[in-house]
Write a protein that holds these residues in place. Structure first.
Motif, PDB file in Angstrom:
ATOM      1  N   PRO A   1       0.820  -1.320   0.027  1.00  0.00           N
ATOM      2  CA  PRO A   1       0.227   0.383  -0.183  1.00  0.00           C
ATOM      3  C   PRO A   1       0.781   1.620   0.110  1.00  0.00           C
ATOM      4  N   SER A   2       2.100   1.246   0.583  1.00  0.00           N
ATOM      5  CA  SER A   2       3.253   2.846   1.022  1.00  0.00           C
ATOM      6  C   SER A   2       3.636   2.618  -0.737  1.00  0.00           C
ATOM      7  N   SER A   3       3.444   1.631  -1.773  1.00  0.00           N
ATOM      8  CA  SER A   3       3.939   1.964  -2.701  1.00  0.00           C
ATOM      9  C   SER A   3       2.850   2.561  -4.358  1.00  0.00           C
TER      10      SER A   3
ATOM     11  N   LEU B   1       4.410   7.294  -1.017  1.00  0.00           N
ATOM     12  CA  LEU B   1       5.441   7.658  -0.651  1.00  0.00           C
ATOM     13  C   LEU B   1       6.328   6.697   0.008  1.00  0.00           C
ATOM     14  N   THR B   2       6.609   5.417  -0.328  1.00  0.00           N
ATOM     15  CA  THR B   2       8.065   4.535  -1.007  1.00  0.00           C
ATOM     16  C   THR B   2       8.936   5.390  -1.318  1.00  0.00           C
ATOM     17  N   GLY B   3       9.022   5.565  -2.505  1.00  0.00           N
ATOM     18  CA  GLY B   3       9.161   6.212  -3.626  1.00  0.00           C
ATOM     19  C   GLY B   3       9.462   7.990  -3.346  1.00  0.00           C
ATOM     20  N   LEU B   4       8.612   8.914  -2.539  1.00  0.00           N
ATOM     21  CA  LEU B   4       9.251   9.609  -2.012  1.00  0.00           C
ATOM     22  C   LEU B   4      10.090   9.751  -0.710  1.00  0.00           C
ATOM     23  N   PHE B   5      10.257   8.244   0.029  1.00  0.00           N
ATOM     24  CA  PHE B   5      10.861   8.184   0.475  1.00  0.00           C
ATOM     25  C   PHE B   5      12.445   8.030   0.601  1.00  0.00           C
ATOM     26  N   PHE B   6      12.559   7.214  -0.479  1.00  0.00           N
ATOM     27  CA  PHE B   6      13.862   6.751  -1.418  1.00  0.00           C
ATOM     28  C   PHE B   6      14.400   7.710  -2.013  1.00  0.00           C
ATOM     29  N   GLU B   7      12.958   8.741  -2.528  1.00  0.00           N
ATOM     30  CA  GLU B   7      13.810  10.245  -3.317  1.00  0.00           C
ATOM     31  C   GLU B   7      14.045  11.022  -2.766  1.00  0.00           C
ATOM     32  N   SER B   8      13.831  11.329  -1.357  1.00  0.00           N
ATOM     33  CA  SER B   8      14.601  12.294   0.039  1.00  0.00           C
ATOM     34  C   SER B   8      16.224  11.447   0.190  1.00  0.00           C
ATOM     35  N   ILE B   9      15.919  10.560   0.308  1.00  0.00           N
ATOM     36  CA  ILE B   9      17.829   9.689   0.849  1.00  0.00           C
ATOM     37  C   ILE B   9      18.627  10.172  -0.225  1.00  0.00           C
ATOM     38  N   GLY B  10      17.944  10.241  -1.063  1.00  0.00           N
ATOM     39  CA  GLY B  10      18.449   9.645  -2.795  1.00  0.00           C
ATOM     40  C   GLY B  10      19.275  11.183  -2.680  1.00  0.00           C
ATOM     41  N   THR B  11      18.701  12.141  -1.969  1.00  0.00           N
ATOM     42  CA  THR B  11      18.744  14.307  -2.640  1.00  0.00           C
ATOM     43  C   THR B  11      19.650  14.270  -1.018  1.00  0.00           C
ATOM     44  N   GLU B  12      19.335  13.457   0.218  1.00  0.00           N
ATOM     45  CA  GLU B  12      20.522  13.680   1.163  1.00  0.00           C
ATOM     46  C   GLU B  12      21.670  12.829   0.923  1.00  0.00           C
ATOM     47  N   LEU B  13      22.101  11.850   0.755  1.00  0.00           N
ATOM     48  CA  LEU B  13      23.178  11.308  -0.080  1.00  0.00           C
ATOM     49  C   LEU B  13      24.086  12.369  -0.984  1.00  0.00           C
TER      50      LEU B  13
ATOM     51  N   SER C   1      14.349  19.396   6.030  1.00  0.00           N
ATOM     52  CA  SER C   1      14.142  18.873   4.944  1.00  0.00           C
ATOM     53  C   SER C   1      13.028  17.447   4.987  1.00  0.00           C
ATOM     54  N   GLN C   2      12.630  17.335   4.069  1.00  0.00           N
ATOM     55  CA  GLN C   2      11.123  16.250   3.784  1.00  0.00           C
ATOM     56  C   GLN C   2      11.432  15.589   4.093  1.00  0.00           C
ATOM     57  N   PHE C   3      13.129  14.925   3.969  1.00  0.00           N
ATOM     58  CA  PHE C   3      13.376  13.635   4.161  1.00  0.00           C
ATOM     59  C   PHE C   3      12.569  13.140   6.247  1.00  0.00           C
ATOM     60  N   TRP C   4      13.143  13.741   6.700  1.00  0.00           N
ATOM     61  CA  TRP C   4      12.809  13.717   8.184  1.00  0.00           C
ATOM     62  C   TRP C   4      10.613  13.464   8.106  1.00  0.00           C
ATOM     63  N   LEU C   5      10.481  14.268   7.473  1.00  0.00           N
ATOM     64  CA  LEU C   5       8.471  13.454   7.267  1.00  0.00           C
ATOM     65  C   LEU C   5       8.036  12.348   6.765  1.00  0.00           C
ATOM     66  N   TRP C   6       9.107  12.210   5.759  1.00  0.00           N
ATOM     67  CA  TRP C   6       8.883  10.536   4.947  1.00  0.00           C
ATOM     68  C   TRP C   6       8.990   9.646   5.637  1.00  0.00           C
ATOM     69  N   LEU C   7      10.964  10.079   6.544  1.00  0.00           N
ATOM     70  CA  LEU C   7      10.709   8.251   7.377  1.00  0.00           C
ATOM     71  C   LEU C   7      10.711   8.630   8.178  1.00  0.00           C
TER      72      LEU C   7
ATOM     73  N   TRP D   1       7.012   6.808   7.032  1.00  0.00           N
ATOM     74  CA  TRP D   1       7.016   5.366   6.344  1.00  0.00           C
ATOM     75  C   TRP D   1       7.080   4.523   7.432  1.00  0.00           C
ATOM     76  N   HIS D   2       8.563   4.506   8.811  1.00  0.00           N
ATOM     77  CA  HIS D   2       8.773   3.772   9.424  1.00  0.00           C
ATOM     78  C   HIS D   2       7.596   3.197  10.372  1.00  0.00           C
ATOM     79  N   LEU D   3       7.160   4.625  10.711  1.00  0.00           N
ATOM     80  CA  LEU D   3       5.643   4.388  11.271  1.00  0.00           C
ATOM     81  C   LEU D   3       4.431   3.322  10.631  1.00  0.00           C
ATOM     82  N   GLY D   4       4.058   3.526   9.479  1.00  0.00           N
ATOM     83  CA  GLY D   4       3.470   3.117   9.312  1.00  0.00           C
ATOM     84  C   GLY D   4       3.849   1.426   9.462  1.00  0.00           C
ATOM     85  N   LEU D   5       5.430   0.853   8.876  1.00  0.00           N
ATOM     86  CA  LEU D   5       5.306   0.034   9.062  1.00  0.00           C
ATOM     87  C   LEU D   5       5.440  -1.208  10.302  1.00  0.00           C
ATOM     88  N   PHE D   6       5.805  -0.279  11.267  1.00  0.00           N
ATOM     89  CA  PHE D   6       6.143  -0.236  12.902  1.00  0.00           C
ATOM     90  C   PHE D   6       4.162  -0.675  13.462  1.00  0.00           C
ATOM     91  N   ILE D   7       3.844   0.058  12.594  1.00  0.00           N
ATOM     92  CA  ILE D   7       1.769  -0.766  13.029  1.00  0.00           C
ATOM     93  C   ILE D   7       1.617  -1.899  12.200  1.00  0.00           C
TER      94      ILE D   7
END
Length: 142
Positions: free
Chosen positions: A76-78, A87-99, A110-116, A119-125
């Motif tokens: 569902p996050s894809s 959401l997964t695409g935005l999270f991975f894109e923000s990882i690339g931008t920060e790297l 940075s939007q990286f923190w929002l997506w991080l 994404w991880h809160l949804g995975l935890f739930i």
């Protein structure tokens, strides 16, 4: 006559009962049989402390939960639901931008923190609900 009747019934009542105590044990799924006695001399007395029958295997090491939970979150996050992106695409894109500027950390704005966090809160739930849902399922098969 009334006194004789009362004594006679008392004597009859005493003679028909036994002097040894009868213990009645009830047993069902809800009531456990207990022996009535001195509560201070019970075999499992804990000295005034509370004891708990907590199930020690509460975190079952079942790889099915992790596998299905990860798939259950990635699917569902894809789905492209946020401006045509997932959401997964935005999270991975923000990882690339920060790297791209690696030695310096991501800015707090940075939007990286929002997506991080999202994404991880949804995975935890998802993993938590998977752990709850698999509680009685795998015990039936093994």
């Amino acid at each position: 006559m009334a006194a004789n009747m009362a004594t006679a019934s008392t004597v009859i009542g005493l003679s028909s009962s036994s002097l040894s105590p009868k213990r009645t044990c009830l047993s069902s799924g809800f009531v456990k049989p207990i022996a009535v006695g001195n509560p201070l001399r019970q075999a499992r007395a804990s000295g005034g402390r509370f004891t708990c029958n907590f199930q020690r295997d509460w975190l079952r090491r079942d790889l099915n939960v992790i596998g299905f939970g990860l798939i259950g979150w990635l699917a569902p996050s894809s789905i492209p639901a946020i401006d045509g992106k997932s959401l997964t695409g935005l999270f991975f894109e923000s990882i690339g931008t920060e790297l791209a500027h690696f030695p310096s950390p991501p800015a707090l704005t940075s939007q990286f923190w929002l997506w991080l966090v999202t994404w991880h809160l949804g995975l935890f739930i998802t993993l938590t609900f998977g752990q709850i849902g698999f509680k009685g399922r795998t015990e039936d098969y093994f």
